[in-house]
Design a protein around this motif. Structure first.
Motif, PDB file in Angstrom:
ATOM      1  N   PRO A  18       6.405 -14.004 -18.752  1.00 32.74           N
ATOM      2  CA  PRO A  18       5.833 -12.867 -17.900  1.00 32.74           C
ATOM      3  C   PRO A  18       5.529 -11.643 -18.185  1.00 32.74           C
ATOM      4  CG  PRO A  18       7.769 -13.857 -17.064  1.00 32.74           C
ATOM      5  CD  PRO A  18       8.200 -14.125 -18.962  1.00 32.74           C
ATOM      6  N   ALA A  19       4.676 -11.329 -17.444  1.00 33.52           N
ATOM      7  CA  ALA A  19       4.268 -10.142 -18.021  1.00 33.52           C
ATOM      8  C   ALA A  19       5.531  -8.879 -17.082  1.00 33.52           C
ATOM      9  CB  ALA A  19       2.930  -9.684 -17.136  1.00 33.52           C
ATOM     10  N   PRO A  20       5.843  -7.644 -17.845  1.00 35.90           N
ATOM     11  CA  PRO A  20       6.286  -6.534 -17.143  1.00 35.90           C
ATOM     12  C   PRO A  20       6.578  -6.365 -15.497  1.00 35.90           C
ATOM     13  CG  PRO A  20       5.491  -5.906 -19.688  1.00 35.90           C
ATOM     14  CD  PRO A  20       4.769  -7.344 -18.990  1.00 35.90           C
ATOM     15  N   ASP A  21       4.924  -6.175 -14.867  1.00 42.04           N
ATOM     16  CA  ASP A  21       5.466  -5.776 -14.134  1.00 42.04           C
ATOM     17  C   ASP A  21       4.944  -7.043 -13.348  1.00 42.04           C
ATOM     18  OD1 ASP A  21       2.712  -6.803 -14.734  1.00 42.04           O
ATOM     19  OD2 ASP A  21       1.560  -4.803 -14.599  1.00 42.04           O
ATOM     20  N   ALA A  22       4.824  -8.158 -13.310  1.00 36.78           N
ATOM     21  CA  ALA A  22       4.951  -9.651 -12.455  1.00 36.78           C
ATOM     22  C   ALA A  22       5.726  -9.977 -11.395  1.00 36.78           C
ATOM     23  CB  ALA A  22       5.237 -10.890 -13.551  1.00 36.78           C
ATOM     24  N   LEU A  23       4.980 -10.404  -9.836  1.00 39.67           N
ATOM     25  CA  LEU A  23       5.248  -9.663  -8.753  1.00 39.67           C
ATOM     26  C   LEU A  23       5.949 -11.327  -8.325  1.00 39.67           C
ATOM     27  CD1 LEU A  23       4.257  -6.642  -7.822  1.00 39.67           C
ATOM     28  CD2 LEU A  23       5.733  -7.111  -8.652  1.00 39.67           C
ATOM     29  N   PRO A  24       6.417 -11.408  -7.418  1.00 40.22           N
ATOM     30  CA  PRO A  24       6.563 -12.580  -6.405  1.00 40.22           C
ATOM     31  C   PRO A  24       5.450 -12.944  -5.944  1.00 40.22           C
ATOM     32  CG  PRO A  24       8.154 -11.689  -5.248  1.00 40.22           C
ATOM     33  CD  PRO A  24       8.090 -10.839  -6.508  1.00 40.22           C
ATOM     34  N   GLN A  25       4.929 -13.780  -4.876  1.00 41.34           N
ATOM     35  CA  GLN A  25       3.328 -13.980  -3.885  1.00 41.34           C
ATOM     36  C   GLN A  25       3.347 -12.829  -2.582  1.00 41.34           C
ATOM     37  OE1 GLN A  25       0.240 -14.403  -4.079  1.00 41.34           O
ATOM     38  NE2 GLN A  25      -0.166 -15.484  -2.852  1.00 41.34           N
ATOM     39  N   ALA A  26       5.144 -13.439  -2.108  1.00 35.78           N
ATOM     40  CA  ALA A  26       5.267 -12.387  -1.377  1.00 35.78           C
ATOM     41  C   ALA A  26       4.988 -11.141  -1.376  1.00 35.78           C
ATOM     42  CB  ALA A  26       6.835 -12.205  -0.201  1.00 35.78           C
ATOM     43  N   GLU A  27       5.088 -10.780  -2.613  1.00 37.97           N
ATOM     44  CA  GLU A  27       5.102  -8.930  -3.129  1.00 37.97           C
ATOM     45  C   GLU A  27       3.756  -9.023  -3.699  1.00 37.97           C
ATOM     46  OE1 GLU A  27       8.041  -7.755  -5.210  1.00 37.97           O
ATOM     47  OE2 GLU A  27       9.340  -8.365  -4.285  1.00 37.97           O
ATOM     48  N   ALA A  28       2.909  -8.996  -4.340  1.00 37.81           N
ATOM     49  CA  ALA A  28       1.879  -9.815  -5.321  1.00 37.81           C
ATOM     50  C   ALA A  28       0.657  -9.746  -3.429  1.00 37.81           C
ATOM     51  CB  ALA A  28       1.391 -10.216  -5.482  1.00 37.81           C
ATOM     52  N   ARG A  29       0.859 -10.343  -2.967  1.00 37.38           N
ATOM     53  CA  ARG A  29      -0.085 -10.764  -1.613  1.00 37.38           C
ATOM     54  C   ARG A  29      -0.853  -9.058  -0.835  1.00 37.38           C
ATOM     55  NH1 ARG A  29       2.218 -14.080   1.857  1.00 37.38           N
ATOM     56  NH2 ARG A  29       1.717 -15.484   0.866  1.00 37.38           N
ATOM     57  N   PRO A  30       0.072  -8.486  -0.202  1.00 38.17           N
ATOM     58  CA  PRO A  30      -0.503  -7.428   0.609  1.00 38.17           C
ATOM     59  C   PRO A  30      -1.437  -6.385  -0.501  1.00 38.17           C
ATOM     60  CG  PRO A  30       2.005  -7.602   0.731  1.00 38.17           C
ATOM     61  CD  PRO A  30       1.469  -8.803  -0.247  1.00 38.17           C
ATOM     62  N   LEU A  31      -1.042  -6.776  -2.348  1.00 39.11           N
ATOM     63  CA  LEU A  31      -1.625  -5.028  -3.174  1.00 39.11           C
ATOM     64  C   LEU A  31      -3.161  -5.816  -3.216  1.00 39.11           C
ATOM     65  CD1 LEU A  31       1.346  -5.023  -5.832  1.00 39.11           C
ATOM     66  CD2 LEU A  31       0.758  -3.662  -3.792  1.00 39.11           C
ATOM     67  N   ALA A  32      -2.821  -7.262  -2.918  1.00 32.81           N
ATOM     68  CA  ALA A  32      -4.770  -8.092  -3.363  1.00 32.81           C
ATOM     69  C   ALA A  32      -5.442  -8.263  -1.611  1.00 32.81           C
ATOM     70  CB  ALA A  32      -4.017  -8.915  -3.482  1.00 32.81           C
ATOM     71  N   LEU A  33      -4.561  -8.311  -1.029  1.00 35.89           N
ATOM     72  CA  LEU A  33      -5.310  -7.532   0.301  1.00 35.89           C
ATOM     73  C   LEU A  33      -5.866  -6.188   1.037  1.00 35.89           C
ATOM     74  CD1 LEU A  33      -3.065 -10.392   3.052  1.00 35.89           C
ATOM     75  CD2 LEU A  33      -6.138 -10.810   1.636  1.00 35.89           C
ATOM     76  N   ARG A  34      -4.989  -5.235  -0.062  1.00 35.79           N
ATOM     77  CA  ARG A  34      -6.013  -4.150   0.100  1.00 35.79           C
ATOM     78  C   ARG A  34      -6.551  -4.080  -0.469  1.00 35.79           C
ATOM     79  NH1 ARG A  34      -3.418   0.854   1.320  1.00 35.79           N
ATOM     80  NH2 ARG A  34      -4.044   2.659   0.001  1.00 35.79           N
ATOM     81  N   ARG A  35      -7.205  -4.902  -1.946  1.00 36.07           N
ATOM     82  CA  ARG A  35      -8.069  -4.187  -2.973  1.00 36.07           C
ATOM     83  C   ARG A  35      -9.093  -5.345  -1.823  1.00 36.07           C
ATOM     84  NH1 ARG A  35      -9.826  -5.873  -7.991  1.00 36.07           N
ATOM     85  NH2 ARG A  35     -11.716  -3.389  -8.795  1.00 36.07           N
ATOM     86  N   ARG A  56      -2.684 -12.261   9.114  1.00 33.96           N
ATOM     87  CA  ARG A  56      -2.503 -11.734   7.691  1.00 33.96           C
ATOM     88  C   ARG A  56      -3.634 -10.470   7.855  1.00 33.96           C
ATOM     89  NH1 ARG A  56      -1.253 -16.371   3.144  1.00 33.96           N
ATOM     90  NH2 ARG A  56       0.693 -17.029   4.015  1.00 33.96           N
ATOM     91  N   LEU A  57      -4.732 -11.173   7.078  1.00 29.53           N
ATOM     92  CA  LEU A  57      -5.832  -9.902   7.703  1.00 29.53           C
ATOM     93  C   LEU A  57      -5.789  -8.610   8.479  1.00 29.53           C
ATOM     94  CD1 LEU A  57      -7.898  -9.639   5.463  1.00 29.53           C
ATOM     95  CD2 LEU A  57      -9.754  -9.716   7.179  1.00 29.53           C
ATOM     96  N   LEU A  58      -5.050  -8.791   9.721  1.00 27.64           N
ATOM     97  CA  LEU A  58      -5.484  -8.005  10.490  1.00 27.64           C
ATOM     98  C   LEU A  58      -4.174  -7.277   9.904  1.00 27.64           C
ATOM     99  CD1 LEU A  58      -5.383  -6.485  13.271  1.00 27.64           C
ATOM    100  CD2 LEU A  58      -3.786  -8.350  14.070  1.00 27.64           C
ATOM    101  N   ASN A  59      -3.114  -8.045   9.818  1.00 24.66           N
ATOM    102  CA  ASN A  59      -1.691  -7.102   9.494  1.00 24.66           C
ATOM    103  C   ASN A  59      -1.846  -5.868   7.893  1.00 24.66           C
ATOM    104  OD1 ASN A  59       1.023  -6.672   9.346  1.00 24.66           O
ATOM    105  ND2 ASN A  59       1.287  -7.208   7.619  1.00 24.66           N
ATOM    106  N   ALA A  60      -3.051  -6.531   7.304  1.00 26.60           N
ATOM    107  CA  ALA A  60      -3.050  -5.764   6.247  1.00 26.60           C
ATOM    108  C   ALA A  60      -4.109  -4.711   6.900  1.00 26.60           C
ATOM    109  CB  ALA A  60      -4.182  -6.391   5.658  1.00 26.60           C
ATOM    110  N   ILE A  61      -5.053  -4.795   7.367  1.00 28.56           N
ATOM    111  CA  ILE A  61      -6.139  -3.683   7.768  1.00 28.56           C
ATOM    112  C   ILE A  61      -4.923  -2.776   8.916  1.00 28.56           C
ATOM    113  CG2 ILE A  61      -7.583  -3.454  10.231  1.00 28.56           C
ATOM    114  CD1 ILE A  61      -8.890  -6.177   9.152  1.00 28.56           C
TER     115      ILE A  61
END
Length: 329
Positions: free
Chosen positions: A271-288, A19-24
């Motif tokens: 839910p927050a208006p911009d809430a995302l399922p984990q599959a979509e939220a994970r890449p954003l978190a890994l990027r940061r 996962r992290l390699l893909n994010a890199i």
């Protein structure tokens, strides 16, 4: 180095390493780059060759460390500290998977040695949903915080996508859902509320040679009481979790890793208006997270979980699994 791309070498080619390699590879190469990966399992290296032919497959952990500015350690927990010490001895920074270790005394010694040259991969440090919850809290949505409740559940353990690592993930020495999952929510409690202390907890190991199947605990985050419970086999969901902070005027919660919700006056959850399922939220978190890794490697202030944060979480986790009160130092 201050202005160059940070070379990240990866030890461990399991799910987290991949996962992290893909994010890199999806990150700006001017910020970070993958300088190599190694895993002792030939089949894992063959999988990396097929999936990421552009990434060097190195001969051993020492070669990864030598090639990197920051070494990412994604091997099983008992190997974390030996690899981390080798990287630090070579003058490299360390980004380690959680748990930091499984031996608390050794982890304490390591943290004392390492200082600020390492961080641990708790992605809630970079989660968009956690940022939303923080804004709600700071905006007065819940009034004065009163209590935290954490609940985790699994249809089976390990989860289906972890089956290849069941040998250690379902063993009492290194595995179990308390180390792998509950640790995230303990870190979240510490990050949003305060230091962890005052544990009373226990774990149940009904299957010989297997990891825990149930836990129950109470502790404190800062001045707030925390209740924690977790179980395997009591939900049809592969992976279900809730972290809730309740105040005198309302409540907010994080559901299933990535959905921030607030309780309305009628008791329903929105839910927050911009809430995302984990599959979509994970890449954003890994990027940061990787933005934080670049800062770590350059010796700059960062937002990642520190080694001291991870040690405090580990002390609570291991005390729950041992069925005793925690002594936080």
């Amino acid at each position: 180095m201050k202005h160059d791309s940070v070379a990240i070498g990866i030890i461990g080619a399991g799910i987290m390493g991949e996962r992290l390699l893909n994010a890199i590879l999806q990150q700006d190469p001017g910020l970070v780059q993958a300088c190599g990966i190694w895993d002792p399992a030939p089949e894992a290296m063959q999988r990396m060759a097929k999936a990421f032919p552009q990434v060097p497959r190195l001969a051993d952990a020492a070669a990864v460390i030598a090639a990197s500015d920051c070494t990412y350690i994604a091997s099983p927990p008992a190997s974390h500290l030996p690899h981390a010490r080798a990287a630090l001895a070579a003058g490299k920074s360390v980004f380690c998977e959680k748990p930091l270790a499984v031996d608390v005394a050794d982890a304490r010694a390591f943290v004392a040695e390492a200082g600020d040259r390492g961080a641990v991969n708790f992605p809630f440090a970079s989660s968009p949903a956690v940022a939303t919850i923080r804004r709600w809290i700071e905006g007065g949505e819940i009034g004065t915080p009163r209590r935290i409740a954490i609940e985790v559940g699994f249809a089976k353990w390990p989860r289906g996508w972890q089956a290849d690592a069941a040998g250690w993930l379902d063993g009492p020495a290194q595995g179990g859902f308390t180390r792998e999952v509950v640790s995230h929510f303990l870190f979240l409690s510490r990050r949003l509320v305060g230091p962890l202390q005052g544990l009373a907890g226990k774990a149940s190991f009904p299957e010989a040679g297997k990891s825990e199947r149930r836990i129950a605990a109470t502790l404190q985050a800062g001045d707030l009481p925390v209740t924690l419970k977790g179980a395997v086999g009591e939900t049809p969901k592969d992976d279900h979790n809730i972290w809730m902070l309740e105040g005198d005027k309302g409540a907010v919660r994080l559901c299933d890793w990535s959905i921030a919700e607030r309780r309305l006056v009628d008791g329903t959850w929105q839910p927050a208006p911009d809430a995302l399922p984990q599959a979509e939220a994970r890449p954003l978190a890994l990027r940061r997270q990787l933005e934080g890794v670049a800062k770590l490697a350059r010796g700059e202030p960062h937002h990642l979980a520190t080694l001291a944060d991870a040690l405090e979480v580990q002390e609570i986790v291991e005390a729950i699994l041992a069925g005793r009160a925690a002594s936080i130092r």
